[in-house]
Design a protein around this motif. Sequence first.
Motif, PDB file in Angstrom:
ATOM      1  N   UNK A   1       3.567   7.543   7.692  1.00 41.29           N
ATOM      2  CA  UNK A   1       4.930   7.179   7.304  1.00 41.29           C
ATOM      3  C   UNK A   1       5.547   6.285   8.378  1.00 41.29           C
ATOM      4  N   UNK A   2       6.522   5.503   7.988  1.00 38.30           N
ATOM      5  CA  UNK A   2       7.276   4.706   8.966  1.00 38.30           C
ATOM      6  C   UNK A   2       8.189   5.635   9.763  1.00 38.30           C
ATOM      7  N   UNK A   3       8.409   5.346  11.025  1.00 36.04           N
ATOM      8  CA  UNK A   3       9.385   6.134  11.789  1.00 36.04           C
ATOM      9  C   UNK A   3      10.765   6.024  11.120  1.00 36.04           C
ATOM     10  N   UNK A   4      11.547   7.103  11.129  1.00 33.74           N
ATOM     11  CA  UNK A   4      12.859   7.088  10.463  1.00 33.74           C
ATOM     12  C   UNK A   4      13.770   5.948  10.918  1.00 33.74           C
ATOM     13  N   UNK A   5      13.730   5.579  12.202  1.00 40.44           N
ATOM     14  CA  UNK A   5      14.599   4.500  12.697  1.00 40.44           C
ATOM     15  C   UNK A   5      14.258   3.171  12.042  1.00 40.44           C
ATOM     16  N   UNK A   6      12.995   2.957  11.712  1.00 34.11           N
ATOM     17  CA  UNK A   6      12.569   1.720  11.058  1.00 34.11           C
ATOM     18  C   UNK A   6      12.784   1.827   9.552  1.00 34.11           C
ATOM     19  N   UNK A   7      12.383   2.955   8.997  1.00 35.29           N
ATOM     20  CA  UNK A   7      12.483   3.160   7.541  1.00 35.29           C
ATOM     21  C   UNK A   7      13.918   3.035   7.042  1.00 35.29           C
ATOM     22  N   UNK A   8      14.862   3.488   7.831  1.00 33.01           N
ATOM     23  CA  UNK A   8      16.267   3.453   7.398  1.00 33.01           C
ATOM     24  C   UNK A   8      16.823   2.028   7.306  1.00 33.01           C
ATOM     25  N   UNK A   9      16.117   1.041   7.858  1.00 32.88           N
ATOM     26  CA  UNK A   9      16.581  -0.355   7.819  1.00 32.88           C
ATOM     27  C   UNK A   9      16.188  -1.071   6.524  1.00 32.88           C
ATOM     28  N   UNK A  10      15.363  -0.409   5.695  1.00 33.59           N
ATOM     29  CA  UNK A  10      14.875  -1.011   4.463  1.00 33.59           C
ATOM     30  C   UNK A  10      15.451  -0.316   3.239  1.00 33.59           C
ATOM     31  N   UNK A  11      15.502  -1.030   2.130  1.00 30.33           N
ATOM     32  CA  UNK A  11      15.774  -0.440   0.821  1.00 30.33           C
ATOM     33  C   UNK A  11      14.414  -0.174   0.201  1.00 30.33           C
ATOM     34  N   UNK A  12      14.173   1.068  -0.215  1.00 34.46           N
ATOM     35  CA  UNK A  12      12.852   1.437  -0.704  1.00 34.46           C
ATOM     36  C   UNK A  12      12.746   1.322  -2.212  1.00 34.46           C
ATOM     37  N   UNK A  13      11.639   0.772  -2.656  1.00 34.10           N
ATOM     38  CA  UNK A  13      11.292   0.712  -4.069  1.00 34.10           C
ATOM     39  C   UNK A  13       9.901   1.298  -4.206  1.00 34.10           C
ATOM     40  N   UNK A  14       9.750   2.291  -5.063  1.00 32.87           N
ATOM     41  CA  UNK A  14       8.431   2.870  -5.282  1.00 32.87           C
ATOM     42  C   UNK A  14       7.857   2.291  -6.559  1.00 32.87           C
ATOM     43  N   UNK A  15       6.650   1.781  -6.484  1.00 33.34           N
ATOM     44  CA  UNK A  15       5.972   1.215  -7.642  1.00 33.34           C
ATOM     45  C   UNK A  15       4.779   2.110  -7.952  1.00 33.34           C
ATOM     46  N   UNK A  16       4.810   2.726  -9.109  1.00 30.82           N
ATOM     47  CA  UNK A  16       3.712   3.627  -9.472  1.00 30.82           C
ATOM     48  C   UNK A  16       2.525   2.823  -9.985  1.00 30.82           C
ATOM     49  N   UNK A  17       1.360   3.472  -9.980  1.00 30.98           N
ATOM     50  CA  UNK A  17       0.161   2.815 -10.476  1.00 30.98           C
ATOM     51  C   UNK A  17       0.252   2.657 -11.997  1.00 30.98           C
ATOM     52  N   UNK A  18      -0.356   1.608 -12.541  1.00 30.65           N
ATOM     53  CA  UNK A  18      -0.290   1.399 -14.003  1.00 30.65           C
ATOM     54  C   UNK A  18      -1.065   2.466 -14.766  1.00 30.65           C
TER      55      UNK A  18
END
Length: 117
Positions: free
Chosen positions: A100-117
Amino acid sequence: KSSKRRKLDAGQTAGWARLATQAQSLEKRCAEPHRLAFAFMASALADAAAKGDWVLLDEVNLAPGDVLQHLLPLLEGRDVHGSFRVFAAMNPGGDAGKRELPPAVRSRFTELFVSEP
């Protein structure tokens, strides 16, 4: 201990002579006041931040922690062009070898989860 010395061929002799010349040149430049022997060269990421380009960091969670920490000022918008954008892609942290990304880095992004087809 053997006292025999191998003879150098012409190519090796020329190579050593070039190295000696370069070393002497470097020594002279270092001796001059206010003269640097090395120069800063901006990275592609620093250039993009200055120009306002967009950057994709693929598999960002594979980067070492110290590299990710150095990204924080850019992600916070410090000293960057107003149009500069950073996009990051990664596989979920549970996948083989992924983390996982460290929380300090992860919090700087907007997350989008793309599921497998």
